[in-house]
Design a protein around this motif. Structure first.
Motif, short mmCIF file in Angstrom:
data_model
loop_
_atom_site.label_atom_id
_atom_site.label_comp_id
_atom_site.label_asym_id
_atom_site.label_seq_id
_atom_site.Cartn_x
_atom_site.Cartn_y
_atom_site.Cartn_z
N ALA A 28 0.79 -1.35 -3.32
CA ALA A 28 1.56 -2.48 -2.44
C ALA A 28 1.78 -1.89 -1.10
O ALA A 28 2.80 -2.24 -0.35
N THR A 29 1.00 -1.12 -0.57
CA THR A 29 1.20 -0.60 0.98
C THR A 29 1.36 -1.78 1.83
O THR A 29 0.24 -2.65 1.85
N HIS A 30 2.25 -1.57 2.60
CA HIS A 30 2.23 -2.64 3.80
C HIS A 30 2.08 -3.95 3.49
O HIS A 30 1.33 -4.82 3.90
N THR A 31 3.04 -4.50 2.34
CA THR A 31 2.82 -5.85 2.08
C THR A 31 4.18 -6.68 2.15
O THR A 31 4.41 -7.66 1.75
N ASN A 32 5.17 -5.94 3.16
CA ASN A 32 6.47 -6.52 3.45
C ASN A 32 7.17 -7.15 2.00
O ASN A 32 7.63 -8.33 1.97
N CYS A 33 7.02 -6.31 1.12
CA CYS A 33 7.59 -6.38 -0.26
C CYS A 33 8.98 -6.68 -0.37
O CYS A 33 9.55 -7.31 -1.32
N GLY A 34 9.72 -6.17 0.62
CA GLY A 34 11.19 -6.26 0.71
C GLY A 34 11.91 -5.40 -0.41
O GLY A 34 11.21 -4.98 -1.28
N ILE A 35 13.14 -5.36 -0.12
CA ILE A 35 13.83 -4.53 -1.23
C ILE A 35 13.71 -5.08 -2.65
O ILE A 35 13.47 -4.37 -3.63
N GLU A 36 14.33 -6.41 -2.75
CA GLU A 36 14.02 -6.77 -4.03
C GLU A 36 12.66 -6.86 -4.67
O GLU A 36 12.46 -6.67 -6.08
#
Length: 211
Positions: free
Chosen positions: A92-100
């Protein structure tokens, strides 16, 4: 399928196809750099709920790097992965996954290897992960390039230090602030968890030039 410009519509078509005819024997699905956002991620997540019919029954590795999936999209992926038994590795590199999104991936997905490199999690992200990391079942975790401050890196390491039993074998924290207090914490961790390898940027002494 990396860099194939699938976008959300292409992912939806792909997921519909595997619901019709299962991808038996497929072990790696690479969807990096395909312009996938939250909608596409949610479509992908839905397809994992069909594992009973073996849509992705043999899939062990999923690559989603360099798609702006967002927190909601990644949370949907995480929830779906709790339903699958085969998937072990998620990039999930550089996916803007956010903290949640990051927190959801650490809890109850059954993953063994997780890359969260370059997601701008920052100090708040590390603080949140510190609360769930001791209970995760990961073997490898990449938190590099997230620009977390020294105090939060130290806090995450302290959570590991004070956990009696951990499954983690490799932890990547390079690209976050470190200092000699972090090095001291790592030395203590080595005594308690000698099998854990922690990769990081080692601090330089005053006046020492970068090699």
């Amino acid at each position: 399928l990396s860099s194939c410009e699938l976008n959300n519509d292409g992912v939806a078509t792909l997921c519909q196809a595997v619901r019709t005819k299962a991808c038996n024997g497929l072990e790696l699905l690479d969807l990096c750099k395909n312009g996938i956002s939250t909608d596409g991620a949610e479509e992908l997540a839905k397809s994992f709920w069909y594992e009973a019919s073996c849509c992705w029954g043999t899939l062990t590795e999923l690559k989603l790097a360099d798609n702006s999936i967002g927190s909601d999209g990644m949370a949907a992926i995480a929830q779906a992965l709790s339903h699958t038994k085969s998937l072990e590795t998620l990039d999930a590199t550089h996916t803007n996954c956010g903290i949640e999104g990051a927190v959801s991936l650490l809890g109850g997905t059954g993953l063994k290897r997780l890359r969260l490199f370059n997601n701008a999690l920052g100090s708040d992200g590390f603080n949140a992960l510190s609360a769930v990391l001791p209970d995760c079942t990961l073997l490898e975790l990449d938190l590099g390039g997230n620009n977390a401050g020294v105090a939060s890196v130290h806090g995450l390491l302290h959570a590991i230090l004070t956990t009696e039993q951990i499954t983690l074998k490799v932890l990547e924290i390079g690209g976050n602030d470190t200092g000699f207090e972090v090095e001291e914490e790592i030395e203590q961790i080595k005594k308690v968890h000698p099998d854990l390898d922690i990769a990081r940027d080692k601090p330089r002494k005053s006046g020492e030039e970068e090699s």
